[in-house]
Design an enzyme around this catalytic site. Structure first.
Site, PDB file in Angstrom:
ATOM      1  N   ASN A  77       1.255 -17.567  20.272  1.00 11.88           N
ATOM      2  CA  ASN A  77      -0.107 -17.663  20.809  1.00 11.88           C
ATOM      3  C   ASN A  77      -0.328 -16.539  21.823  1.00 11.88           C
ATOM      4  OD1 ASN A  77      -2.461 -18.326  22.132  1.00 11.88           O
ATOM      5  ND2 ASN A  77      -1.985 -20.508  22.357  1.00 11.88           N
ATOM      6  N   CYS A 102      -7.937 -19.175  26.002  1.00 17.48           N
ATOM      7  CA  CYS A 102      -7.709 -18.805  24.595  1.00 17.48           C
ATOM      8  C   CYS A 102      -9.007 -18.648  23.800  1.00 17.48           C
ATOM      9  CB  CYS A 102      -6.799 -19.827  23.921  1.00 17.48           C
ATOM     10  SG  CYS A 102      -5.132 -19.816  24.596  1.00 17.48           S
ATOM     11  N   HIS A 133      -8.123 -18.751  16.067  1.00 15.99           N
ATOM     12  CA  HIS A 133      -7.193 -18.543  17.187  1.00 15.99           C
ATOM     13  C   HIS A 133      -5.839 -19.078  16.743  1.00 15.99           C
ATOM     14  CE1 HIS A 133      -5.124 -18.564  20.875  1.00 15.99           C
ATOM     15  NE2 HIS A 133      -5.205 -19.860  21.077  1.00 15.99           N
TER      16      HIS A 133
HETATM   17  N1  COA Z   1      12.185 -27.666  21.927  1.00 17.30           N
HETATM   18  C1  COA Z   1      12.719 -28.866  21.667  1.00 17.30           C
HETATM   19  N2  COA Z   1      12.147 -30.013  22.034  1.00 17.30           N
HETATM   20  C2  COA Z   1      10.990 -29.939  22.691  1.00 17.30           C
HETATM   21  C3  COA Z   1      10.379 -28.718  23.016  1.00 17.30           C
HETATM   22  C4  COA Z   1      11.032 -27.549  22.610  1.00 17.30           C
HETATM   23  N3  COA Z   1      10.524 -26.315  22.851  1.00 17.30           N
HETATM   24  N4  COA Z   1       9.230 -28.954  23.673  1.00 17.30           N
HETATM   25  C5  COA Z   1       9.119 -30.296  23.763  1.00 17.30           C
HETATM   26  N5  COA Z   1      10.173 -30.888  23.174  1.00 17.30           N
HETATM   27  C6  COA Z   1      10.469 -32.318  23.048  1.00 17.30           C
HETATM   28  C7  COA Z   1       9.760 -33.154  24.081  1.00 17.30           C
HETATM   29  O1  COA Z   1      10.480 -33.163  25.301  1.00 17.30           O
HETATM   30  C8  COA Z   1       9.735 -34.492  23.421  1.00 17.30           C
HETATM   31  O2  COA Z   1      10.997 -35.109  23.584  1.00 17.30           O
HETATM   32  P1  COA Z   1      11.109 -36.675  23.870  1.00 17.30           P
HETATM   33  O3  COA Z   1      10.506 -37.321  22.660  1.00 17.30           O
HETATM   34  O4  COA Z   1      12.573 -36.856  24.017  1.00 17.30           O
HETATM   35  O5  COA Z   1      10.310 -36.911  25.117  1.00 17.30           O
HETATM   36  C9  COA Z   1       9.591 -34.175  21.948  1.00 17.30           C
HETATM   37  O6  COA Z   1       9.972 -32.781  21.809  1.00 17.30           O
HETATM   38  C10 COA Z   1       8.186 -34.361  21.427  1.00 17.30           C
HETATM   39  O7  COA Z   1       7.295 -33.752  22.337  1.00 17.30           O
HETATM   40  P2  COA Z   1       5.747 -33.723  22.095  1.00 17.30           P
HETATM   41  O8  COA Z   1       5.103 -32.990  23.219  1.00 17.30           O
HETATM   42  O9  COA Z   1       5.247 -35.096  21.765  1.00 17.30           O
HETATM   43  O10 COA Z   1       5.711 -32.881  20.762  1.00 17.30           O
HETATM   44  P3  COA Z   1       4.476 -32.518  19.858  1.00 17.30           P
HETATM   45  O11 COA Z   1       4.733 -32.923  18.480  1.00 17.30           O
HETATM   46  O12 COA Z   1       3.185 -32.941  20.489  1.00 17.30           O
HETATM   47  O13 COA Z   1       4.528 -30.939  19.874  1.00 17.30           O
HETATM   48  C11 COA Z   1       3.400 -29.134  20.919  1.00 17.30           C
HETATM   49  C12 COA Z   1       4.382 -30.257  21.095  1.00 17.30           C
HETATM   50  C13 COA Z   1       3.222 -28.434  22.271  1.00 17.30           C
HETATM   51  C14 COA Z   1       3.953 -28.138  19.931  1.00 17.30           C
HETATM   52  C15 COA Z   1       2.066 -29.701  20.411  1.00 17.30           C
HETATM   53  O14 COA Z   1       1.671 -30.808  21.199  1.00 17.30           O
HETATM   54  C16 COA Z   1       0.979 -28.688  20.418  1.00 17.30           C
HETATM   55  O15 COA Z   1       1.020 -27.721  19.712  1.00 17.30           O
HETATM   56  N6  COA Z   1      -0.077 -28.920  21.201  1.00 17.30           N
HETATM   57  C17 COA Z   1      -1.167 -28.006  21.305  1.00 17.30           C
HETATM   58  C18 COA Z   1      -0.750 -26.927  22.228  1.00 17.30           C
HETATM   59  C19 COA Z   1      -1.616 -25.733  22.129  1.00 17.30           C
HETATM   60  O16 COA Z   1      -1.946 -25.311  21.065  1.00 17.30           O
HETATM   61  N7  COA Z   1      -1.936 -25.172  23.282  1.00 17.30           N
HETATM   62  C20 COA Z   1      -2.635 -23.978  23.386  1.00 17.30           C
HETATM   63  C21 COA Z   1      -4.074 -24.202  23.085  1.00 17.30           C
HETATM   64  S1  COA Z   1      -4.873 -22.678  23.240  1.00 17.30           S
END
Ligand code: COA
Length: 322
Positions: free
Chosen positions: A279, A115, A249
């Site tokens: 993204n 990215c 980004h």
């Molecule tokens: N829909 C519903 N629930 C979802 C889900 C979805 N698409 N994806 C994950 N969950 C659930 C998980 O299973 C978890 O459930 P649990 O508590 O029962 O285990 C819960 O939501 C929380 O998951 P978590 O991963 O802690 O959520 P978060 O607040 O960290 O959000 C992201 C997840 C991926 C949105 C966040 O971590 C993020 O944006 N990270 C950076 C990713 C990124 O930008 N990557 C690219 C970089 S270039």
């Protein structure tokens, strides 16, 4: 005569026709529009159709960037395509784009920095121009992440979209303030397992998929991006108050907001496309730039700050006066 600088002379973008909303995803994936919007700011994404490839999308964006600048394919010296999803291992996407555009000279290569790819490619192109090795360059991000997403993984499938963006750089040695001021690149391979693709070209028995520890990537993102932004401003003797536009980004609205808050930039000075594009990896910054230049938000003379973080981890920033 002053030293050579790179001017941002043209902008282009391409998004596949097909739009996939969160609600559509929720019909077959255990997710919801509320969850995706609240955690990421994403409402929809574009997904490549049968005719959309990394090459075709890159070429469309490149054509627009050349048109914007009033340039012809044969004016281009270098083509750099940032992509993690090339159509083939080789020839590079860039040389296929050369052929699509009808270029008969110059050179092209691909660059993989996930990215952060556009910031890395912009930095390479700027170096080629400053050194005199190229007088102009097409800097393109083109990504088909829908090819490497695991349909059964709701934690990643909802986050990404397909598309391409391009910037056309030209060399100037005239006095003036316009052009790329500096670029700053970082990577730290110790974090390679936080965001990766679990396969490579040739392993056809096992399709390669993107894997991510979202929480950990999030934890690194705001801190590393904020220090990267401080670094580029300090290198140019500028402060947060000098920045007209943040073009980040587009991974997650919460990450974008976090960096904007550190810069004390109001939301109306931040270009956001993640709500509509999701993204698009290396394509996200040039797509956002293209949109904001064409709709009249970003104008000549504006100071534009760009930053990205991605798999690697890789991260970096760039500052340019339009
Ligand atoms: N829909 C519903 N629930 C979802 C889900 C979805 N698409 N994806 C994950 N969950 C659930 C998980 O299973 C978890 O459930 P649990 O508590 O029962 O285990 C819960 O939501 C929380 O998951 P978590 O991963 O802690 O959520 P978060 O607040 O960290 O959000 C992201 C997840 C991926 C949105 C966040 O971590 C993020 O944006 N990270 C950076 C990713 C990124 O930008 N990557 C690219 C970089 S270039």
């Amino acid at each position: 005569m002053t030293a050579k600088r790179s001017l941002l002379s043209g902008f282009g973008g391409y998004l596949p026709e097909r739009i996939v909303t969160n609600d559509e995803l929720a019909t077959w994936l255990d997710t919801s529009d509320e969850w995706i919007r609240a955690r990421t700011g994403i409402a929809q994404r574009h997904m490549a159709g049968e005719g959309d490839t990394a090459v075709s999308m890159a070429a469309q964006a490149a054509r627009q960037a050349l048109d914007y600048a009033g340039a012809r394919p044969d004016d281009v010296d270098a083509v750099i395509v940032a992509t993690s999803t090339p159509d083939q291992a080789f020839p590079s996407t860039a040389v296929r784009v050369q052929a699509e555009l009808g270029m008969t000279g110059g050179f092209g290569f691909d660059l993989a920095a996930a990215c952060s790819g556009f910031i890395y490619a912009l930095s390479m192109a700027d170096s080629l121009i400053r050194s005199g090795q190229a007088r102009s360059a097409l800097v393109i991000g083109s990504e088909v992440y829908s090819r490497i997403l695991d349909k059964s993984d709701r934690g990643t499938y909802v986050l990404f979209g397909d598309g391409a963006g391009a910037v056309y750089l030209t060399s100037t040695d005239e006095a003036g303030e316009a052009g790329i001021l500096s670029t700053h690149l970082h990577s730290d391979g110790r974090y390679g397992d936080l965001l990766f693709v679990d396969g490579a070209t040739g392993q056809h028995d096992k399709p390669a998929h993107l894997r991510m520890n979202g929480r950990e990537v999030f934890r690194h993102a705001v801190g590393k991006l904020s220090s990267s932004v401080d670094e580029v401003l300090a290198a140019n003797g500028l402060t947060h108050a000098d920045v007209n536009w943040l073009v980040p980004h587009q991974a997650n609205l919460r990450i974008i907001d976090g960096v904007a808050r550190k810069l004390a930039l109001p939301p109306e000075r931040v270009v956001v496309t993640v709500d509509r594009h999701a993204n698009t990896s290396a394509a996200s910054i040039p797509l956002a730039l293209n949109e904001a230049v064409r709709d009249g938000r970003i104008n000549r003379g504006d100071l534009v700050l760009m930053e990205a973080l991605g798999g690697g981890l890789t991260w970096g920033s760039a500052l340019a006066r339009l």
